[in-house]
Design a protein around this motif. Structure first.
Motif, PDB file in Angstrom:
ATOM      1  N   GLY A 308      -5.408  16.725  -7.929  1.00 39.99           N
ATOM      2  CA  GLY A 308      -5.560  15.914  -6.665  1.00 39.99           C
ATOM      3  C   GLY A 308      -5.734  14.607  -7.047  1.00 39.99           C
ATOM      4  N   LEU A 309      -6.691  14.185  -8.023  1.00 47.62           N
ATOM      5  CA  LEU A 309      -6.842  12.877  -8.486  1.00 47.62           C
ATOM      6  C   LEU A 309      -5.648  12.112  -8.750  1.00 47.62           C
ATOM      7  N   GLU A 310      -4.702  12.799  -9.836  1.00 47.47           N
ATOM      8  CA  GLU A 310      -3.435  12.143 -10.107  1.00 47.47           C
ATOM      9  C   GLU A 310      -2.744  11.829  -8.859  1.00 47.47           C
ATOM     10  N   ARG A 311      -2.542  12.909  -7.910  1.00 50.59           N
ATOM     11  CA  ARG A 311      -1.751  12.723  -6.747  1.00 50.59           C
ATOM     12  C   ARG A 311      -1.974  11.723  -5.993  1.00 50.59           C
ATOM     13  N   GLY A 312      -3.340  11.459  -5.590  1.00 53.47           N
ATOM     14  CA  GLY A 312      -3.651  10.417  -4.922  1.00 53.47           C
ATOM     15  C   GLY A 312      -3.834   9.017  -5.488  1.00 53.47           C
ATOM     16  N   LEU A 313      -3.872   8.974  -6.796  1.00 54.31           N
ATOM     17  CA  LEU A 313      -3.820   7.874  -7.449  1.00 54.31           C
ATOM     18  C   LEU A 313      -2.062   7.362  -7.464  1.00 54.31           C
ATOM     19  N   ARG A 314      -1.421   8.287  -7.594  1.00 51.98           N
ATOM     20  CA  ARG A 314       0.149   7.920  -7.654  1.00 51.98           C
ATOM     21  C   ARG A 314       0.401   7.411  -6.141  1.00 51.98           C
ATOM     22  N   GLU A 315      -0.025   8.141  -5.062  1.00 50.28           N
ATOM     23  CA  GLU A 315       0.191   7.606  -3.741  1.00 50.28           C
ATOM     24  C   GLU A 315      -0.159   6.310  -3.320  1.00 50.28           C
ATOM     25  N   THR A 316      -1.659   5.970  -4.102  1.00 50.11           N
ATOM     26  CA  THR A 316      -1.988   4.785  -3.580  1.00 50.11           C
ATOM     27  C   THR A 316      -1.376   3.596  -4.358  1.00 50.11           C
ATOM     28  N   ALA A 317      -1.088   3.787  -5.682  1.00 50.88           N
ATOM     29  CA  ALA A 317      -0.286   2.844  -6.347  1.00 50.88           C
ATOM     30  C   ALA A 317       1.116   2.638  -5.883  1.00 50.88           C
ATOM     31  N   GLU A 318       1.602   3.764  -5.294  1.00 47.85           N
ATOM     32  CA  GLU A 318       3.012   3.397  -4.685  1.00 47.85           C
ATOM     33  C   GLU A 318       2.897   2.706  -3.742  1.00 47.85           C
ATOM     34  N   TRP A 319       1.809   2.689  -2.904  1.00 50.82           N
ATOM     35  CA  TRP A 319       1.348   1.757  -1.614  1.00 50.82           C
ATOM     36  C   TRP A 319       1.320   0.281  -2.026  1.00 50.82           C
ATOM     37  N   PHE A 320       0.479   0.057  -3.061  1.00 46.74           N
ATOM     38  CA  PHE A 320       0.036  -1.185  -3.647  1.00 46.74           C
ATOM     39  C   PHE A 320       1.073  -1.844  -4.125  1.00 46.74           C
ATOM     40  N   VAL A 321       2.277  -1.118  -5.071  1.00 50.27           N
ATOM     41  CA  VAL A 321       3.180  -1.843  -5.610  1.00 50.27           C
ATOM     42  C   VAL A 321       4.259  -2.566  -4.754  1.00 50.27           C
ATOM     43  N   LYS A 322       4.405  -2.048  -3.280  1.00 56.39           N
ATOM     44  CA  LYS A 322       5.175  -2.627  -2.307  1.00 56.39           C
ATOM     45  C   LYS A 322       4.941  -4.174  -2.288  1.00 56.39           C
ATOM     46  N   PRO A 323       5.865  -5.117  -2.280  1.00 56.59           N
ATOM     47  CA  PRO A 323       5.448  -6.502  -2.406  1.00 56.59           C
ATOM     48  C   PRO A 323       4.523  -6.927  -1.084  1.00 56.59           C
ATOM     49  N   GLU A 324       5.186  -6.524   0.056  1.00 58.49           N
ATOM     50  CA  GLU A 324       4.498  -6.876   1.316  1.00 58.49           C
ATOM     51  C   GLU A 324       2.976  -6.319   1.440  1.00 58.49           C
ATOM     52  N   ASN A 325       2.515  -5.343   0.474  1.00 60.50           N
ATOM     53  CA  ASN A 325       1.260  -4.853   0.639  1.00 60.50           C
ATOM     54  C   ASN A 325       0.459  -5.413  -0.725  1.00 60.50           C
ATOM     55  N   LEU A 326       1.115  -5.682  -1.702  1.00 60.37           N
ATOM     56  CA  LEU A 326       0.398  -6.368  -2.965  1.00 60.37           C
ATOM     57  C   LEU A 326       0.102  -7.784  -2.679  1.00 60.37           C
ATOM     58  N   GLY A 327       0.937  -8.557  -1.732  1.00 60.66           N
ATOM     59  CA  GLY A 327       0.903  -9.876  -1.514  1.00 60.66           C
ATOM     60  C   GLY A 327      -0.405 -10.202  -0.518  1.00 60.66           C
ATOM     61  N   LYS A 328      -1.010  -9.110   0.231  1.00 60.20           N
ATOM     62  CA  LYS A 328      -2.273  -9.345   0.674  1.00 60.20           C
ATOM     63  C   LYS A 328      -3.408  -9.372  -0.310  1.00 60.20           C
ATOM     64  N   TYR A 329      -3.200  -9.116  -1.486  1.00 56.93           N
ATOM     65  CA  TYR A 329      -4.541  -8.977  -2.475  1.00 56.93           C
ATOM     66  C   TYR A 329      -4.383 -10.216  -3.450  1.00 56.93           C
ATOM     67  N   LYS A 330      -5.441 -10.507  -3.914  1.00 55.64           N
ATOM     68  CA  LYS A 330      -5.598 -11.734  -4.958  1.00 55.64           C
ATOM     69  C   LYS A 330      -6.006 -11.338  -6.139  1.00 55.64           C
ATOM     70  N   ALA A 331      -4.999 -10.808  -7.062  1.00 53.98           N
ATOM     71  CA  ALA A 331      -5.363 -10.082  -8.391  1.00 53.98           C
ATOM     72  C   ALA A 331      -5.941 -11.060  -9.432  1.00 53.98           C
ATOM     73  N   ASP A 332      -5.823 -12.212  -9.206  1.00 57.55           N
ATOM     74  CA  ASP A 332      -6.412 -13.202 -10.202  1.00 57.55           C
ATOM     75  C   ASP A 332      -7.925 -13.709  -9.830  1.00 57.55           C
ATOM     76  N   PHE A 333      -8.580 -13.294  -8.509  1.00 58.06           N
ATOM     77  CA  PHE A 333      -9.753 -13.293  -8.553  1.00 58.06           C
ATOM     78  C   PHE A 333     -10.630 -12.158  -8.162  1.00 58.06           C
ATOM     79  N   TYR A 334     -11.751 -12.537  -8.677  1.00 58.54           N
ATOM     80  CA  TYR A 334     -12.713 -11.255  -8.406  1.00 58.54           C
ATOM     81  C   TYR A 334     -13.568 -11.380  -7.230  1.00 58.54           C
ATOM     82  N   ASN A 335     -13.265 -10.295  -6.322  1.00 55.13           N
ATOM     83  CA  ASN A 335     -13.940 -10.522  -5.081  1.00 55.13           C
ATOM     84  C   ASN A 335     -14.970  -9.690  -4.809  1.00 55.13           C
ATOM     85  N   ILE A 336     -16.255 -10.395  -4.661  1.00 48.67           N
ATOM     86  CA  ILE A 336     -17.603  -9.593  -4.339  1.00 48.67           C
ATOM     87  C   ILE A 336     -17.705  -8.825  -3.112  1.00 48.67           C
TER      88      ILE A 336
END
Length: 336
Positions: A308-336
Motif C-alpha cells: 500500500g505504501l509503494e502504491r501511495g508513493l507511486r500515485e503521489t510521485a505521478e502527481w508531483f512530476v506533472k509540470p503544472e504541479n511541480l512548478g508550485k514547489y521550490k525544490a531548491d529551498f528548505y521550507n520550515i
C-alpha cells in the motif's frame, strides 16, 4: 449519522487534507461550506485546483479561526463541523510558538464556543500522532501518554484537551480523529515525502534530508479522508479519540529509498543540518494501533503495508512530476 441533508462546515478546507476532504464530500453529494483563510489574493488554496464541477458546488467562507465572530458567522446553519484548520509545521513552531497557541488552541476554542451556542449535531476535531511523542510502547493505542516534544505538538495537545473538556463540561458532541503521518498529492514540501519527491522530480540526484533513523506510520490521504467521513457518520464516537493509521512502521531512510525506487532514480543522501530537529524534540518512533477505528468505524486502510505504501508513493510521485504541479514547489529551498 446520515450526512444527507446535513450542512457540513470544513475548516482548513484550503489545505492539503482539507481540500481532498471537501472535494470527496461534494463528490458524494453533500452540502459543504468550505472555511478558507482570508487573504488579499482571493486564493482558496488548493481548492483553486478543483474541477469546475466541484467549484460550482462550493460554498466558500473566507475568514480566520482566530476571529470568534467570523467563526460563528461561518458556522451558522451548519449541522456538522469537521475542524482541520491549524498551523502544522513543526520547524515553524520553534520559530513562532505564539502563533500556534493563537491558532491551534484559541482557534479551536472559538469553534467549540460557536458549536456549543449554535447546537451543532457533530464536531470532529483533528488531532495528530505528534501528540504521542516518541512511542513508549508500540503499536500506539489511544491510551498512550501525551508528550509535547515541540511547540506544535503541545498546542495540539491543548486543543485536543479543550475539545474533550467541552464534551465533558457541556455535552458538546465532540469526537477526535487522530491521523498519523498523512501523505499524498498537494502536501507541503515541509513534510518528508513531498520534499524527497520534489527534489528528485526537479532533477536532483543528491537529496538533502534530515534524520534518517526515526520511524513513521504513513497514511495515504484518501484513507485519511475516508476516516474523517466515517467519524462524521458514526454514532459510536462521541467523546472518543480514534487513531487513523496504517499499522505499518517504516524508517525515514527506507521511505526515501522506496521513493527513489518507484521513481526509477538512483540518488545519494546529503545531511542538511537545518532539517534536524533539536535532539529531545525529535519523535523517534510512531506506529499506529488502528483497532479502535476498525471496531467503532469499520475503517481500515486501503493503502496498507509495504504494498500500500509503494502504491501511495507511486500515485503521489505521478502527481508531483506533472509540470503544472511541480512548478508550485521550490525544490531548491528548505521550507520550515
Amino acid at each position: 449519522m446520515n450526512l444527507s441533508n446535513k450542512k457540513i462546515l470544513v475548516t482548513g478546507a484550503d489545505g492539503f487534507i482539507g481540500s481532498h476532504l471537501t472535494e470527496e464530500l461534494i463528490r458524494q453529494g453533500h452540502n459543504v461550506r468550505a472555511f478558507v483563510l482570508y487573504n488579499s489574493f482571493n486564493s482558496w488554496g488548493w481548492l483553486d485546483e478543483s474541477s469546475k464541477e466541484i467549484k460550482s458546488q462550493l460554498n466558500v467562507f473566507s475568514g480566520d479561526i482566530r476571529d470568534p465572530y467570523g467563526v460563528k458567522a461561518a458556522m451558522k446553519g451548519c449541522d456538522v463541523v469537521l475542524h482541520l484548520g491549524a498551523l502544522i509545521a513543526i520547524p515553524y513552531s520553534y520559530h513562532s510558538p505564539d502563533t500556534y497557541v493563537d491558532t491551534n488552541i484559541k482557534g479551536t476554542l472559538n469553534l467549540l464556543q460557536a458549536a456549543r451556542e449554535l447546537e451543532v449535531e457533530k464536531f470532529v476535531h483533528t488531532s495528530t500522532s505528534e501528540v504521542y511523542g516518541t512511542a513508549r510502547f508500540v503499536p500506539i493505542t489511544e491510551e498512550h501518554p501525551l508528550q509535547g516534544q515541540s511547540p506544535y505538538s503541545a498546542s495540539k495537545i491543548g486543543a485536543d484537551q479543550m475539545a474533550l473538556s467541552f464534551y465533558q463540561s457541556f455535552n458538546t458532541p465532540v469526537t477526535i480523529i487522530r491521523p498519523f503521518n498523512t501523505y499524498g498529492p498537494r502536501q507541503s514540501a515541509r513534510a518528508i515525502i513531498p520534499t524527497i519527491i520534489s527534489q528528485i522530480a526537479s532533477g536532483k540526484t543528491t537529496i538533502k534530508v534530515g534524520a534518517l533513523h526515526p520511524t513513521r506510520d504513513f497514511n495515504y490521504v484518501m484513507d485519511t479522508v475516508r476516516g474523517f467521513i466515517a467519524m462524521a457518520e458514526s454514532d459510536n464516537v462521541m467523546g472518543e479519540v480514534v487513531n487513523i493509521g496504517s499499522n505499518y512502521e517504516v524508517s525515514i531512510g527506507n521511505t526515501i529509498q522506496l521513493i527513489a525506487d518507484v521513481m526509477g532514480k538512483s540518488i545519494s543522501i546529503e545531511l542538511d543540518e537545518q532539517r534536524i530537529r533539536p535532539e529531545k524534540s525529535e519523535v523517534e518512533r510512531l506506529w499506529a494501533d488502528n483497532k479502535k477505528a476498525k471496531e467503532l468505524l469499520g475503517w481500515e486502510p486501503n493503502y496498507a503495508g509495504i504494498e500500500g505504501l509503494e502504491r501511495g508513493l507511486r500515485e503521489t510521485a505521478e502527481w508531483f512530476v506533472k509540470p503544472e504541479n511541480l512548478g508550485k514547489y521550490k525544490a531548491d529551498f528548505y521550507n520550515i
